[in-house]
Write a protein that holds these residues in place. Sequence first.
Motif, PDB file in Angstrom:
ATOM      1  N   ALA A  22      13.217  -9.841 -18.868  1.00 22.41           N
ATOM      2  CA  ALA A  22      12.917  -8.866 -19.898  1.00 22.41           C
ATOM      3  C   ALA A  22      13.869  -9.071 -21.065  1.00 22.41           C
ATOM      4  N   ASP A  23      13.486  -8.533 -22.237  1.00 20.84           N
ATOM      5  CA  ASP A  23      14.349  -8.632 -23.397  1.00 20.84           C
ATOM      6  C   ASP A  23      15.511  -7.659 -23.242  1.00 20.84           C
ATOM      7  N   LEU A  24      16.516  -7.781 -24.129  1.00 22.25           N
ATOM      8  CA  LEU A  24      17.725  -6.968 -24.009  1.00 22.25           C
ATOM      9  C   LEU A  24      17.512  -5.465 -24.208  1.00 22.25           C
ATOM     10  N   PRO A  25      16.690  -5.011 -25.165  1.00 22.03           N
ATOM     11  CA  PRO A  25      16.570  -3.564 -25.353  1.00 22.03           C
ATOM     12  C   PRO A  25      16.188  -2.837 -24.069  1.00 22.03           C
ATOM     13  N   GLY A  26      16.815  -1.687 -23.862  1.00 21.85           N
ATOM     14  CA  GLY A  26      16.549  -0.898 -22.667  1.00 21.85           C
ATOM     15  C   GLY A  26      17.757  -0.063 -22.308  1.00 21.85           C
ATOM     16  N   VAL A  27      17.650   0.630 -21.192  1.00 23.95           N
ATOM     17  CA  VAL A  27      18.738   1.455 -20.670  1.00 23.95           C
ATOM     18  C   VAL A  27      19.196   0.834 -19.363  1.00 23.95           C
ATOM     19  N   TYR A  28      20.509   0.689 -19.194  1.00 24.15           N
ATOM     20  CA  TYR A  28      21.069  -0.002 -18.043  1.00 24.15           C
ATOM     21  C   TYR A  28      22.122   0.874 -17.364  1.00 24.15           C
ATOM     22  N   ILE A  29      22.143   0.793 -16.040  1.00 28.57           N
ATOM     23  CA  ILE A  29      23.061   1.575 -15.225  1.00 28.57           C
ATOM     24  C   ILE A  29      24.060   0.627 -14.566  1.00 28.57           C
ATOM     25  N   GLY A  30      25.341   0.967 -14.614  1.00 23.25           N
ATOM     26  CA  GLY A  30      26.371   0.107 -14.057  1.00 23.25           C
ATOM     27  C   GLY A  30      26.352   0.067 -12.539  1.00 23.25           C
ATOM     28  N   VAL A  31      26.676  -1.095 -11.980  1.00 25.09           N
ATOM     29  CA  VAL A  31      26.784  -1.258 -10.532  1.00 25.09           C
ATOM     30  C   VAL A  31      28.134  -1.888 -10.218  1.00 25.09           C
ATOM     31  N   GLY A  32      28.548  -1.774  -8.961  1.00 24.60           N
ATOM     32  CA  GLY A  32      29.824  -2.343  -8.555  1.00 24.60           C
ATOM     33  C   GLY A  32      30.965  -1.712  -9.327  1.00 24.60           C
ATOM     34  N   GLU A  33      31.785  -2.535  -9.951  1.00 25.73           N
ATOM     35  CA  GLU A  33      32.929  -2.037 -10.708  1.00 25.73           C
ATOM     36  C   GLU A  33      32.509  -1.249 -11.946  1.00 25.73           C
ATOM     37  N   ALA A  34      31.246  -1.383 -12.353  1.00 24.93           N
ATOM     38  CA  ALA A  34      30.743  -0.650 -13.520  1.00 24.93           C
ATOM     39  C   ALA A  34      30.034   0.642 -13.125  1.00 24.93           C
ATOM     40  N   GLN A  35      30.143   1.047 -11.867  1.00 25.50           N
ATOM     41  CA  GLN A  35      29.457   2.254 -11.418  1.00 25.50           C
ATOM     42  C   GLN A  35      29.883   3.443 -12.275  1.00 25.50           C
ATOM     43  N   GLY A  36      28.904   4.234 -12.719  1.00 21.84           N
ATOM     44  CA  GLY A  36      29.171   5.371 -13.585  1.00 21.84           C
ATOM     45  C   GLY A  36      29.089   5.038 -15.062  1.00 21.84           C
ATOM     46  N   MET A  37      28.982   3.765 -15.408  1.00 15.03           N
ATOM     47  CA  MET A  37      28.877   3.343 -16.802  1.00 15.03           C
ATOM     48  C   MET A  37      27.406   3.190 -17.188  1.00 15.03           C
ATOM     49  N   ARG A  38      27.161   3.095 -18.494  1.00 19.00           N
ATOM     50  CA  ARG A  38      25.779   3.086 -18.976  1.00 19.00           C
ATOM     51  C   ARG A  38      25.715   2.320 -20.297  1.00 19.00           C
ATOM     52  N   VAL A  39      24.629   1.575 -20.485  1.00 19.30           N
ATOM     53  CA  VAL A  39      24.369   0.866 -21.744  1.00 19.30           C
ATOM     54  C   VAL A  39      22.972   1.229 -22.215  1.00 19.30           C
ATOM     55  N   GLU A  40      22.848   1.543 -23.505  1.00 16.56           N
ATOM     56  CA  GLU A  40      21.547   1.818 -24.115  1.00 16.56           C
ATOM     57  C   GLU A  40      21.403   0.894 -25.318  1.00 16.56           C
ATOM     58  N   MET A  41      20.264   0.214 -25.431  1.00 19.21           N
ATOM     59  CA  MET A  41      20.032  -0.683 -26.565  1.00 19.21           C
ATOM     60  C   MET A  41      18.592  -0.580 -27.036  1.00 19.21           C
ATOM     61  N   SER A  42      18.416  -0.645 -28.352  1.00 20.70           N
ATOM     62  CA  SER A  42      17.077  -0.677 -28.942  1.00 20.70           C
ATOM     63  C   SER A  42      17.078  -1.681 -30.083  1.00 20.70           C
ATOM     64  N   ALA A  43      15.909  -2.248 -30.355  1.00 20.48           N
ATOM     65  CA  ALA A  43      15.792  -3.248 -31.412  1.00 20.48           C
ATOM     66  C   ALA A  43      16.013  -2.598 -32.770  1.00 20.48           C
ATOM     67  N   ASP A  44      16.693  -3.337 -33.646  1.00 21.25           N
ATOM     68  CA  ASP A  44      16.947  -2.864 -35.006  1.00 21.25           C
ATOM     69  C   ASP A  44      16.914  -4.080 -35.928  1.00 21.25           C
ATOM     70  N   GLY A  45      15.725  -4.398 -36.427  1.00 19.43           N
ATOM     71  CA  GLY A  45      15.582  -5.593 -37.238  1.00 19.43           C
ATOM     72  C   GLY A  45      15.895  -6.827 -36.410  1.00 19.43           C
ATOM     73  N   ALA A  46      16.795  -7.658 -36.927  1.00 17.19           N
ATOM     74  CA  ALA A  46      17.175  -8.868 -36.203  1.00 17.19           C
ATOM     75  C   ALA A  46      18.253  -8.609 -35.167  1.00 17.19           C
ATOM     76  N   GLY A  47      18.785  -7.379 -35.151  1.00 16.56           N
ATOM     77  CA  GLY A  47      19.863  -7.060 -34.220  1.00 16.56           C
ATOM     78  C   GLY A  47      19.488  -5.958 -33.257  1.00 16.56           C
ATOM     79  N   LEU A  48      20.507  -5.265 -32.765  1.00 20.11           N
ATOM     80  CA  LEU A  48      20.315  -4.186 -31.806  1.00 20.11           C
ATOM     81  C   LEU A  48      21.200  -3.006 -32.182  1.00 20.11           C
ATOM     82  N   GLN A  49      20.675  -1.809 -31.992  1.00 22.92           N
ATOM     83  CA  GLN A  49      21.486  -0.605 -32.049  1.00 22.92           C
ATOM     84  C   GLN A  49      21.697  -0.143 -30.623  1.00 22.92           C
ATOM     85  N   GLY A  50      22.888   0.372 -30.325  1.00 22.34           N
ATOM     86  CA  GLY A  50      23.095   0.787 -28.954  1.00 22.34           C
ATOM     87  C   GLY A  50      24.287   1.689 -28.774  1.00 22.34           C
ATOM     88  N   ALA A  51      24.499   2.036 -27.516  1.00 24.86           N
ATOM     89  CA  ALA A  51      25.645   2.848 -27.136  1.00 24.86           C
ATOM     90  C   ALA A  51      26.083   2.406 -25.750  1.00 24.86           C
TER      91      ALA A  51
END
Length: 280
Positions: A22-51
């Motif tokens: 799949a492409d990069l945009p989406g919502v991701y949940i951390g696993v292992g050492e990243a448990q409790g962390m979160r990534v959100e990305m959406s397309a923004d022109g040629a780049g990405l906006q995220g948190a």
Amino acid sequence: MMHRSTFLSLLIALAAVFAARADLPGVYIGVGEAQGMRVEMSADGAGLQGAITLGDGERRTFRAERAGETAEAAIETGDGSLWLHFAREAVGVVVTVIPFDAEGALRADRAQALAFVREGVALPDAPERFLPPPTAPVRVIDARAFVSSYPFWPPMAAAWGWEGVEPRFRSVIRMFPLIQADILWTLCRAPQRTAGLGEALDGQGVTCEQVVSAVRQMQVSGAFDRFKRDVAQERRVLMTVLGCARDLTRQRPECARAGAETAKRAISMETAATALARYR
């Protein structure tokens, strides 16, 4: 439960199992050492906006620039900044986090590679007898544990693991051409060629270059999924054979069938080369 230190290697290895990504945009949940962390990305022109929400619980926004199948971003923190590198994988994304202090000096000792899965995607359970990947050569490793685990290991770890399998069990494994082809595909991608690679190739009718090329063609043609399904089916038979070979006193019906299967394969002309040829 799988040890958290194996999550990253499992996630990376799964990229070789799933043909489509799949492409990069989406919502991701951390696993292992990243448990409790979160990534959100959406397309923004040629780049990405995220948190991204890291271990401190603070949600920080970013704008990432794409670089092929990866993306890069920088975010400010209270005591410096973080450089983020996003690399998409089969079921998620690996985020490399590299911190810089307030003076702009790199803090390489605090760099992390964190694994995230796409929201709604469950990681598969670790296979029976799963072992974490070895980080150095090993003297002895259980043959069944190796067969269960090597698909989830980096190639160098698989090369060390192969050499740790007892010779008599390596001989049994080599009777299973699909498994041997899959093992060779892994070993041949290791950054260093080990002594065990020569034995693994012996009598298989292929070179490393031919194995890697054949699998690459499968991935292009769409035959890779079928190859992996067939490998998994052969793995189930091999696991029974190895279990019965370890204890020759077993009288269970499946061991009688395993003995017959071993005898049939001992006189078979099948090799990794002929197995790979089925998927052209």
